[in-house]
Design an enzyme around this catalytic site. Sequence first.
Site, short mmCIF file in Angstrom:
data_model
loop_
_atom_site.label_atom_id
_atom_site.label_comp_id
_atom_site.label_asym_id
_atom_site.label_seq_id
_atom_site.Cartn_x
_atom_site.Cartn_y
_atom_site.Cartn_z
N TYR A 103 -9.33 -4.64 -8.72
CA TYR A 103 -9.57 -4.07 -10.03
C TYR A 103 -10.91 -4.52 -10.59
O TYR A 103 -11.48 -5.53 -10.16
CB TYR A 103 -8.47 -4.49 -11.02
N GLN A 122 0.81 -1.22 0.00
CA GLN A 122 0.00 0.00 0.00
C GLN A 122 0.84 1.27 0.00
O GLN A 122 0.49 2.26 -0.65
CB GLN A 122 -0.96 0.00 1.19
N ASP A 176 1.92 2.09 -3.62
CA ASP A 176 0.86 2.03 -4.63
C ASP A 176 0.69 3.39 -5.31
O ASP A 176 -0.12 4.22 -4.90
CB ASP A 176 -0.44 1.59 -3.96
N SER A 226 -2.92 4.35 -6.68
CA SER A 226 -3.88 4.86 -5.70
C SER A 226 -3.56 6.29 -5.28
O SER A 226 -4.45 7.13 -5.19
CB SER A 226 -3.91 3.94 -4.47
#
Length: 370
Positions: free
Chosen positions: A226, A125, A128, A131
């Site tokens: 996704y 995360q 990422d 994002s």
Amino acid sequence: MILGILSEKNQDKRVSLLPEQADTLIKKSVSVWIEKGAGINAFADDKVYAEKQVVLQDRNTLLSQSDLLLSIHPLSESEIGLLKPGQVIVGVFQPLFNKALMQQLAEKQITLFSLDMIPRTTRAQSMDVLSSQANIAGYRAVLLAATLFPRYFPMFMTAAGSIPPAKVLIIGAGVAGLQAIATARRLGAVVEVSDTRPAVKEEVMSLGAKFIEVEGAADASKAGGYAVEQSEEFKQRQQQRLAESVAKSDIVITTAQIPGKKAPLLITESMLNSMKPGSVIIDLAASTGGNVFGTQNNATIVHNGVTIMGNSNLAADMPWDASKLYGKNVLNFLQLLIDKEGGLHLNFEDDLVKGCCITHAGQVVHERVV
């Protein structure tokens, strides 16, 4: 080891590392070079980098002499010709759409890590980039729509009469879509949301939006967050439901994309013709074909009185925060590649290192790109 930071082209104002982030690597005995002027559009000029002991260089020197290169966007064919065998590149190269380029990098003996392919796990995360940049894009999309829309977003009750709130339809409740919901609600709009994943309904409703339900969606639970390809039957039902919502919407923001495939066409010409003149559409999937009939990437057009803006790189319009977040993602990933002595250590036993490695040792090694 020499780490080189290239400036971005195509009007992208971001930079891969800001000065304070480069300083973190310098303290680990990494020599950091940067292309002159690379950070200016992100409000980090050459003087600030130099104060952090970052060496200013020309582009050709960086391409030919760096051991590790940072470039958000893919390099040109001529630039790849300047690279030396064994170099490592970290960026966002969209390898599923640029397979010929991946083969060219492999033949040049380049090791490429494309961060848009990093596994979507809890551990990843902090790396990422999709994002972190999508969050900004969703926010910017609503603000751009508000400036293009010839009416207010919130409801107003005045002595001169009442103004109803704008009706916003957001297609896709991923990171960009969720931020767009939150931003549109803060501006006082009434928001509806369409997504093929029923699991996002609760999150959508928690932000104060209405979720449009369409039965029969394909299971996306194993797709790592996704969207997945849907059946023709589902697409027809979805289009019928969308047509109703599009016709009554003032603003539409589309974010629907499927990794490695053309973006699904969700808003047809007949849907566009049903919208009120003055309505606005922001298509964030424009770079992969767009979700809207007639969308042109990096262009704004008007169709039957409806303004359609196609832009898949809105994060670049907020270069300071976009660079800060992107740089932090990159810095976290580089910790997996750089050892305590400041040298390169490619540990392909690490699932994150292996998961976003596209080319290595003269081969295209990623199973989805081969």
